[in-house]
Scaffold this motif. Structure first.
Motif, mmCIF file in Angstrom:
data_model
loop_
_atom_site.group_PDB
_atom_site.id
_atom_site.type_symbol
_atom_site.label_atom_id
_atom_site.label_comp_id
_atom_site.label_asym_id
_atom_site.label_seq_id
_atom_site.Cartn_x
_atom_site.Cartn_y
_atom_site.Cartn_z
ATOM 1 N N ALA A 179 0.833 -1.210 0.000
ATOM 2 C CA ALA A 179 0.000 0.000 0.000
ATOM 3 C C ALA A 179 0.866 1.258 0.000
ATOM 4 O O ALA A 179 0.587 2.224 -0.723
ATOM 5 C CB ALA A 179 -0.924 -0.014 1.212
ATOM 6 N N ILE A 180 1.933 1.260 0.791
ATOM 7 C CA ILE A 180 2.832 2.422 0.853
ATOM 8 C C ILE A 180 3.528 2.630 -0.489
ATOM 9 O O ILE A 180 3.633 3.761 -0.987
ATOM 10 C CB ILE A 180 3.872 2.232 1.981
ATOM 11 C CG1 ILE A 180 3.171 2.294 3.353
ATOM 12 C CG2 ILE A 180 4.965 3.284 1.893
ATOM 13 C CD1 ILE A 180 4.063 1.921 4.514
ATOM 14 N N ALA A 181 3.999 1.531 -1.096
ATOM 15 C CA ALA A 181 4.667 1.637 -2.400
ATOM 16 C C ALA A 181 3.706 2.187 -3.455
ATOM 17 O O ALA A 181 4.090 3.014 -4.295
ATOM 18 C CB ALA A 181 5.201 0.272 -2.825
ATOM 19 N N LEU A 182 2.466 1.745 -3.388
ATOM 20 C CA LEU A 182 1.450 2.211 -4.340
ATOM 21 C C LEU A 182 1.195 3.700 -4.157
ATOM 22 O O LEU A 182 1.091 4.458 -5.128
ATOM 23 C CB LEU A 182 0.172 1.404 -4.134
ATOM 24 C CG LEU A 182 -0.869 1.372 -5.264
ATOM 25 C CD1 LEU A 182 -0.256 0.823 -6.537
ATOM 26 C CD2 LEU A 182 -2.067 0.526 -4.831
ATOM 27 N N GLU A 183 1.107 4.130 -2.908
ATOM 28 C CA GLU A 183 0.886 5.547 -2.600
ATOM 29 C C GLU A 183 2.023 6.415 -3.112
ATOM 30 O O GLU A 183 1.820 7.535 -3.567
ATOM 31 C CB GLU A 183 0.745 5.735 -1.085
ATOM 32 C CG GLU A 183 -0.681 5.843 -0.627
ATOM 33 C CD GLU A 183 -0.780 6.256 0.829
ATOM 34 O OE1 GLU A 183 0.266 6.400 1.491
ATOM 35 O OE2 GLU A 183 -1.916 6.425 1.302
ATOM 36 N N GLN A 184 3.245 5.892 -3.036
ATOM 37 C CA GLN A 184 4.403 6.658 -3.477
ATOM 38 C C GLN A 184 4.364 6.934 -4.976
ATOM 39 O O GLN A 184 5.011 7.872 -5.452
ATOM 40 C CB GLN A 184 5.690 5.916 -3.100
ATOM 41 C CG GLN A 184 5.965 5.944 -1.605
ATOM 42 C CD GLN A 184 7.127 5.054 -1.194
ATOM 43 O OE1 GLN A 184 7.572 4.188 -1.958
ATOM 44 N NE2 GLN A 184 7.627 5.256 0.012
ATOM 45 N N TYR A 185 3.626 6.126 -5.706
ATOM 46 C CA TYR A 185 3.431 6.360 -7.129
ATOM 47 C C TYR A 185 2.230 7.266 -7.394
ATOM 48 O O TYR A 185 1.882 7.535 -8.546
ATOM 49 C CB TYR A 185 3.231 5.033 -7.863
ATOM 50 C CG TYR A 185 4.522 4.322 -8.192
ATOM 51 C CD1 TYR A 185 5.229 4.628 -9.352
ATOM 52 C CD2 TYR A 185 5.030 3.357 -7.352
ATOM 53 C CE1 TYR A 185 6.419 3.983 -9.664
ATOM 54 C CE2 TYR A 185 6.221 2.699 -7.648
ATOM 55 C CZ TYR A 185 6.907 3.012 -8.808
ATOM 56 O OH TYR A 185 8.084 2.375 -9.109
ATOM 57 N N GLY A 186 1.551 7.705 -6.325
ATOM 58 C CA GLY A 186 0.388 8.557 -6.476
ATOM 59 C C GLY A 186 -0.845 7.808 -6.931
ATOM 60 O O GLY A 186 -1.797 8.404 -7.446
ATOM 61 N N ALA A 187 -0.851 6.491 -6.748
ATOM 62 C CA ALA A 187 -1.981 5.662 -7.183
ATOM 63 C C ALA A 187 -2.977 5.487 -6.038
ATOM 64 O O ALA A 187 -2.601 5.526 -4.864
ATOM 65 C CB ALA A 187 -1.477 4.296 -7.645
ATOM 66 N N PRO A 188 -4.252 5.270 -6.339
ATOM 67 C CA PRO A 188 -5.247 5.024 -5.284
ATOM 68 C C PRO A 188 -4.980 3.696 -4.595
ATOM 69 O O PRO A 188 -4.529 2.744 -5.231
ATOM 70 C CB PRO A 188 -6.571 4.995 -6.050
ATOM 71 C CG PRO A 188 -6.201 4.615 -7.441
ATOM 72 C CD PRO A 188 -4.857 5.211 -7.689
ATOM 73 N N VAL A 189 -5.257 3.631 -3.324
ATOM 74 C CA VAL A 189 -4.981 2.415 -2.548
ATOM 75 C C VAL A 189 -6.268 1.760 -2.067
ATOM 76 O O VAL A 189 -6.466 0.548 -2.232
ATOM 77 C CB VAL A 189 -4.075 2.739 -1.334
ATOM 78 C CG1 VAL A 189 -3.867 1.502 -0.479
ATOM 79 C CG2 VAL A 189 -2.737 3.294 -1.813
#
Length: 361
Positions: free
Chosen positions: A40-50
């Motif tokens: 989830a953190i890695a996804l957020e770092q790409y600016g993607a919805p979690v």
């Protein structure tokens, strides 16, 4: 792995009869919530919805804020979340980025790995205890010639989730190796079970790594001699000063880092004669034996383990000098005979002192 049905019947005046039916039940893969949080953190770092991906995979939407990392969640749900998010967002190496969390971030398990004396010790601890993090995890070490391979077993027959699962495992394995070799170390060769080469096409870290796709196991190769490399966190513990005083032993334990003080104390004693007993060490640093044991337990070690680690750190430069006999090293480190030294060294490095000298050549 089994469940039971209890069936009770009564026919007329006949006595109650009980039958047990035993049937094998397929194991359910589970994992710690912290691993889903890492994705989830890695996804957020790409600016993607979690949250939408978490909800679709039946994981708590607030997993990053309110869920303790030690909580158990479904490994299938976690991989479903990771794979769908990676594919839909076009982040094909999401698992690799999710696994870049420092080893110490994996709860008590990670702390024990990070406090190991050597790379071999860290990998051994990791392989021995990783099923406490994920129930079906399968990691092991193989050695041959001048090479060692840190391996992750087959991830299963279901291809869905394979890629992110494997890249996550690969990244964590790299973190373990880098505890000893440093964050700048890159592997020369890696084997992956996945066949989609495009997943790592934009990955700068593995840019100069030779990757074999479609392999039966996930594996990272490194020189076998590095198994004896101390971890960076345990390499330089000896301080320039020893300051530890005060009547309150709890205050004494917390005022300075007693682990550093103990390293200095034990190293000095070994050089002069032999390692002190735990009772003597506790008295010298001004705490009770029980307080010292309690503190060492909080650092994921024991007094015996600490002494072995210090002796090991002292042994390496001596073993690097071929002019110093192994027998001489054993006695200099306070071992009663060479066999005791060899056993202790093998426990930490996976090889004898003589074999270590051989792989250095």
């Amino acid at each position: 792995n089994f469940y039971y049905f209890r069936i009770e019947t009564r026919t007329g005046e006949r006595a109650l009869q009980t039958f047990s039916i035993k049937k094998k039940m397929k194991s359910i893969p589970i994992t710690r919530a912290r691993h889903a949080t890492n994705f989830a953190i890695a996804l957020e770092q790409y600016g993607a919805p979690v949250e939408p991906y978490l909800a679709r995979s039946h994981l708590p939407e607030a997993i990053q804020e309110t869920i303790n990392g030690d909580v158990i969640v479904s490994a299938i749900s976690m991989l479903d979340f990771a794979e769908k998010a990676a594919l839909n967002q076009g982040i094909l190496d999401l698992g690799f980025h999710a696994g870049t969390v420092p080893v110490e971030g994996y709860g008590e398990f990670g702390k024990r790995v990070a406090s190991s004396a050597s790379l071999y010790d860290a990998i051994y601890t990791f392989c021995s205890e990783v099923r406490g993090e994920c129930s079906e995890a399968d990691y092991f070490l193989t050695q041959g010639g001048q090479s060692a391979w840190f391996c992750h077993g087959p991830v299963g027959d279901n291809p869905f989730g394979l890629q992110q699962h494997e890249l996550y495992a690969l990244s964590i394995m790299l973190q373990v190796i880098q505890l000893a070799l440093g964050a700048e170390w890159h592997p020369a060769r890696v084997r992956l079970q996945a066949t989609n080469e495009s997943a790592l096409s934009g990955n700068d870290f593995l840019l100069n790594t030779k990757i074999e796709f479609g392999a039966p196991l996930t594996a990272i190769e490194f020189p076998r001699k590095f198994l004896a490399r101390p971890l960076s966190s345990t390499r330089n513990k000896t301080p320039t000063r020893h300051q530890m005083s005060g009547r309150d032993e709890n205050t004494a334990i917390q005022s300075n880092d007693p682990l550093v003080a103990l390293h200095q104390l034990i190293t000095s004693c070994i050089r002069e004669s032999n390692a002190p007993t735990i009772e003597s060490a506790a008295e010298l640093v001004g705490v009770s034996k029980r307080s010292l044991q309690r503190f060492l337990r909080s650092k994921s070690t024991t007094y015996t383990g600490l002494v072995d680690q210090i002796r090991f750190n002292m042994a390496l430069p001596l073993l690097n000098d071929d002019s110093v006999a192994i027998t001489e090293i054993a006695y200099e480190l306070g071992y009663s005979n060479v066999a005791h030294f060899s056993r202790a060294f093998r426990r930490i490095t996976g090889m004898s002192p003589r074999a270590y000298r051989h792989v250095l050549k």
